[in-house]
Design a protein around this motif. Structure first.
Motif, PDB file in Angstrom:
ATOM      1  N   VAL A 123     -18.118  98.299  33.969  1.00  0.00           N
ATOM      2  CA  VAL A 123     -17.482  97.306  34.830  1.00  0.00           C
ATOM      3  C   VAL A 123     -16.979  98.019  36.078  1.00  0.00           C
ATOM      4  O   VAL A 123     -16.248  99.008  35.986  1.00  0.00           O
ATOM      5  CB  VAL A 123     -16.313  96.600  34.106  1.00  0.00           C
ATOM      6  CG1 VAL A 123     -15.625  95.614  35.033  1.00  0.00           C
ATOM      7  CG2 VAL A 123     -16.815  95.899  32.847  1.00  0.00           C
ATOM      8  N   VAL A 124     -17.379  97.532  37.237  1.00  0.00           N
ATOM      9  CA  VAL A 124     -16.986  98.130  38.505  1.00  0.00           C
ATOM     10  C   VAL A 124     -16.165  97.107  39.273  1.00  0.00           C
ATOM     11  O   VAL A 124     -16.671  96.042  39.633  1.00  0.00           O
ATOM     12  CB  VAL A 124     -18.230  98.545  39.334  1.00  0.00           C
ATOM     13  CG1 VAL A 124     -17.813  99.127  40.668  1.00  0.00           C
ATOM     14  CG2 VAL A 124     -19.098  99.505  38.551  1.00  0.00           C
ATOM     15  N   GLY A 125     -14.904  97.429  39.495  1.00  0.00           N
ATOM     16  CA  GLY A 125     -14.049  96.558  40.292  1.00  0.00           C
ATOM     17  C   GLY A 125     -14.093  97.005  41.741  1.00  0.00           C
ATOM     18  O   GLY A 125     -13.966  98.196  42.035  1.00  0.00           O
ATOM     19  N   ILE A 126     -14.297  96.074  42.625  1.00  0.00           N
ATOM     20  CA  ILE A 126     -14.380  96.394  44.048  1.00  0.00           C
ATOM     21  C   ILE A 126     -13.274  95.654  44.773  1.00  0.00           C
ATOM     22  O   ILE A 126     -13.162  94.432  44.668  1.00  0.00           O
ATOM     23  CB  ILE A 126     -15.755  95.995  44.624  1.00  0.00           C
ATOM     24  CG1 ILE A 126     -16.858  96.753  43.896  1.00  0.00           C
ATOM     25  CG2 ILE A 126     -15.797  96.256  46.125  1.00  0.00           C
ATOM     26  CD1 ILE A 126     -18.259  96.318  44.272  1.00  0.00           C
ATOM     27  N   ASP A 127     -12.474  96.404  45.474  1.00  0.00           N
ATOM     28  CA  ASP A 127     -11.409  95.829  46.291  1.00  0.00           C
ATOM     29  C   ASP A 127     -11.724  96.103  47.748  1.00  0.00           C
ATOM     30  O   ASP A 127     -12.294  97.134  48.072  1.00  0.00           O
ATOM     31  CB  ASP A 127     -10.074  96.502  45.958  1.00  0.00           C
ATOM     32  CG  ASP A 127      -9.107  95.575  45.277  1.00  0.00           C
ATOM     33  OD1 ASP A 127      -9.382  94.373  45.215  1.00  0.00           O
ATOM     34  OD2 ASP A 127      -8.076  96.063  44.810  1.00  0.00           O
ATOM     35  N   GLY A 128     -11.352  95.205  48.599  1.00  0.00           N
ATOM     36  CA  GLY A 128     -11.562  95.451  50.017  1.00  0.00           C
ATOM     37  C   GLY A 128     -12.208  94.260  50.694  1.00  0.00           C
ATOM     38  O   GLY A 128     -12.439  93.215  50.076  1.00  0.00           O
ATOM     39  N   PRO A 129     -12.539  94.447  51.961  1.00  0.00           N
ATOM     40  CA  PRO A 129     -13.124  93.337  52.723  1.00  0.00           C
ATOM     41  C   PRO A 129     -14.537  93.019  52.249  1.00  0.00           C
ATOM     42  O   PRO A 129     -15.225  93.847  51.667  1.00  0.00           O
ATOM     43  CB  PRO A 129     -13.138  93.865  54.161  1.00  0.00           C
ATOM     44  CG  PRO A 129     -13.107  95.343  54.036  1.00  0.00           C
ATOM     45  CD  PRO A 129     -12.358  95.645  52.777  1.00  0.00           C
ATOM     46  N   SER A 130     -14.938  91.811  52.517  1.00  0.00           N
ATOM     47  CA  SER A 130     -16.259  91.333  52.120  1.00  0.00           C
ATOM     48  C   SER A 130     -17.353  92.119  52.824  1.00  0.00           C
ATOM     49  O   SER A 130     -17.322  92.322  54.039  1.00  0.00           O
ATOM     50  CB  SER A 130     -16.405  89.853  52.472  1.00  0.00           C
ATOM     51  OG  SER A 130     -17.746  89.437  52.326  1.00  0.00           O
ATOM     52  N   TYR A 131     -18.350  92.538  52.072  1.00  0.00           N
ATOM     53  CA  TYR A 131     -19.509  93.224  52.625  1.00  0.00           C
ATOM     54  C   TYR A 131     -20.258  92.307  53.581  1.00  0.00           C
ATOM     55  O   TYR A 131     -20.760  92.732  54.607  1.00  0.00           O
ATOM     56  CB  TYR A 131     -20.421  93.672  51.485  1.00  0.00           C
ATOM     57  CG  TYR A 131     -21.690  94.326  51.951  1.00  0.00           C
ATOM     58  CD1 TYR A 131     -21.689  95.653  52.371  1.00  0.00           C
ATOM     59  CD2 TYR A 131     -22.889  93.628  51.978  1.00  0.00           C
ATOM     60  CE1 TYR A 131     -22.850  96.263  52.800  1.00  0.00           C
ATOM     61  CE2 TYR A 131     -24.054  94.227  52.405  1.00  0.00           C
ATOM     62  CZ  TYR A 131     -24.040  95.547  52.814  1.00  0.00           C
ATOM     63  OH  TYR A 131     -25.191  96.143  53.247  1.00  0.00           O
TER      64      TYR A 131
ATOM     65  N   SER B  45     -20.436  92.836  59.522  1.00  0.00           N
ATOM     66  CA  SER B  45     -20.977  92.781  60.887  1.00  0.00           C
ATOM     67  C   SER B  45     -20.180  91.809  61.748  1.00  0.00           C
ATOM     68  O   SER B  45     -19.981  92.052  62.942  1.00  0.00           O
ATOM     69  CB  SER B  45     -22.454  92.409  60.884  1.00  0.00           C
ATOM     70  OG  SER B  45     -22.642  91.103  60.393  1.00  0.00           O
ATOM     71  N   HIS B  46     -19.710  90.723  61.161  1.00  0.00           N
ATOM     72  CA  HIS B  46     -18.878  89.772  61.899  1.00  0.00           C
ATOM     73  C   HIS B  46     -17.583  90.441  62.355  1.00  0.00           C
ATOM     74  O   HIS B  46     -17.146  90.265  63.486  1.00  0.00           O
ATOM     75  CB  HIS B  46     -18.579  88.544  61.036  1.00  0.00           C
ATOM     76  CG  HIS B  46     -17.597  87.605  61.669  1.00  0.00           C
ATOM     77  ND1 HIS B  46     -17.935  86.787  62.716  1.00  0.00           N
ATOM     78  CD2 HIS B  46     -16.294  87.372  61.402  1.00  0.00           C
ATOM     79  CE1 HIS B  46     -16.873  86.084  63.072  1.00  0.00           C
ATOM     80  NE2 HIS B  46     -15.868  86.422  62.287  1.00  0.00           N
ATOM     81  N   GLN B  47     -16.974  91.209  61.461  1.00  0.00           N
ATOM     82  CA  GLN B  47     -15.730  91.900  61.787  1.00  0.00           C
ATOM     83  C   GLN B  47     -15.964  92.913  62.903  1.00  0.00           C
ATOM     84  O   GLN B  47     -15.158  93.027  63.821  1.00  0.00           O
ATOM     85  CB  GLN B  47     -15.147  92.597  60.553  1.00  0.00           C
ATOM     86  CG  GLN B  47     -13.798  93.238  60.801  1.00  0.00           C
ATOM     87  CD  GLN B  47     -12.736  92.222  61.172  1.00  0.00           C
ATOM     88  OE1 GLN B  47     -12.624  91.183  60.541  1.00  0.00           O
ATOM     89  NE2 GLN B  47     -11.976  92.507  62.205  1.00  0.00           N
ATOM     90  N   ALA B  48     -17.071  93.649  62.851  1.00  0.00           N
ATOM     91  CA  ALA B  48     -17.379  94.627  63.897  1.00  0.00           C
ATOM     92  C   ALA B  48     -17.562  93.927  65.241  1.00  0.00           C
ATOM     93  O   ALA B  48     -17.066  94.405  66.270  1.00  0.00           O
ATOM     94  CB  ALA B  48     -18.627  95.421  63.533  1.00  0.00           C
ATOM     95  N   HIS B  49     -18.255  92.791  65.240  1.00  0.00           N
ATOM     96  CA  HIS B  49     -18.451  92.025  66.474  1.00  0.00           C
ATOM     97  C   HIS B  49     -17.108  91.531  67.024  1.00  0.00           C
ATOM     98  O   HIS B  49     -16.843  91.630  68.227  1.00  0.00           O
ATOM     99  CB  HIS B  49     -19.393  90.847  66.206  1.00  0.00           C
ATOM    100  CG  HIS B  49     -19.692  90.019  67.400  1.00  0.00           C
ATOM    101  ND1 HIS B  49     -20.432  90.486  68.462  1.00  0.00           N
ATOM    102  CD2 HIS B  49     -19.345  88.744  67.708  1.00  0.00           C
ATOM    103  CE1 HIS B  49     -20.518  89.537  69.374  1.00  0.00           C
ATOM    104  NE2 HIS B  49     -19.874  88.460  68.936  1.00  0.00           N
TER     105      HIS B  49
ATOM    106  N   ASN C 268     -15.224  94.411  68.613  1.00  0.00           N
ATOM    107  CA  ASN C 268     -15.778  94.762  69.929  1.00  0.00           C
ATOM    108  C   ASN C 268     -15.348  93.759  70.991  1.00  0.00           C
ATOM    109  O   ASN C 268     -15.017  94.140  72.119  1.00  0.00           O
ATOM    110  CB  ASN C 268     -17.293  94.858  69.871  1.00  0.00           C
ATOM    111  CG  ASN C 268     -17.753  96.092  69.133  1.00  0.00           C
ATOM    112  OD1 ASN C 268     -17.022  97.080  69.057  1.00  0.00           O
ATOM    113  ND2 ASN C 268     -18.954  96.043  68.580  1.00  0.00           N
ATOM    114  N   LEU C 269     -15.359  92.476  70.644  1.00  0.00           N
ATOM    115  CA  LEU C 269     -14.900  91.458  71.585  1.00  0.00           C
ATOM    116  C   LEU C 269     -13.426  91.653  71.923  1.00  0.00           C
ATOM    117  O   LEU C 269     -13.023  91.555  73.091  1.00  0.00           O
ATOM    118  CB  LEU C 269     -15.121  90.057  71.015  1.00  0.00           C
ATOM    119  CG  LEU C 269     -16.554  89.556  70.984  1.00  0.00           C
ATOM    120  CD1 LEU C 269     -16.630  88.225  70.244  1.00  0.00           C
ATOM    121  CD2 LEU C 269     -17.106  89.414  72.384  1.00  0.00           C
ATOM    122  N   ARG C 270     -12.634  91.927  70.911  1.00  0.00           N
ATOM    123  CA  ARG C 270     -11.205  92.141  71.112  1.00  0.00           C
ATOM    124  C   ARG C 270     -10.962  93.347  72.021  1.00  0.00           C
ATOM    125  O   ARG C 270     -10.127  93.300  72.913  1.00  0.00           O
ATOM    126  CB  ARG C 270     -10.506  92.318  69.764  1.00  0.00           C
ATOM    127  CG  ARG C 270      -9.015  92.164  69.824  1.00  0.00           C
ATOM    128  CD  ARG C 270      -8.359  92.153  68.438  1.00  0.00           C
ATOM    129  NE  ARG C 270      -8.843  91.052  67.612  1.00  0.00           N
ATOM    130  CZ  ARG C 270      -9.590  91.199  66.513  1.00  0.00           C
ATOM    131  NH1 ARG C 270      -9.932  92.381  66.080  1.00  0.00           N
ATOM    132  NH2 ARG C 270      -9.979  90.139  65.826  1.00  0.00           N
TER     133      ARG C 270
END
Length: 93
Positions: A64-72, A76-80, A83-85
């Motif tokens: 069982v692998v628990g993954i925490d953090g932002p959505s994969y 790319s949306h977050q990176a965009h 950059n806009l910010r």
């Protein structure tokens, strides 16, 4: 199987899923993703007995692998957005 438990299973859906898992048990690997915690499977699948039987087979010999953090998927949306910010704040200074 991706996003198991994200949508409610119709009537006999949990039983049908159990049949698939049971047929694969000890014969083939099964990889699934879910945001439903193990303790919440009874509620997610509407039948505590079927959920327990599925978990019994899935967790036996499992990793069982628990993954925490932002959505994969949103990476790319977050990176965009970042950059806009930066572009907007760079012009204001």
């Amino acid at each position: 199987m991706d996003e198991l438990g994200y949508l409610p299973l119709p009537g006999d859906g949990a039983s049908a899923l159990f049949q698939v898992i049971n047929q694969r048990y000890l014969k083939s690997s099964t990889i699934l993703t879910t945001n439903v915690g193990i303790a919440d499977w009874a509620g997610a699948f509407g039948d505590a007995t079927v959920a327990a039987a599925m978990l019994d087979r899935l967790l036996h010999r499992a990793a069982v692998v628990g993954i925490d953090g932002p959505s994969y998927r949103l990476r790319s949306h977050q990176a965009h957005s970042d950059n806009l910010r930066k572009g907007v704040t760079g012009r204001a200074g």
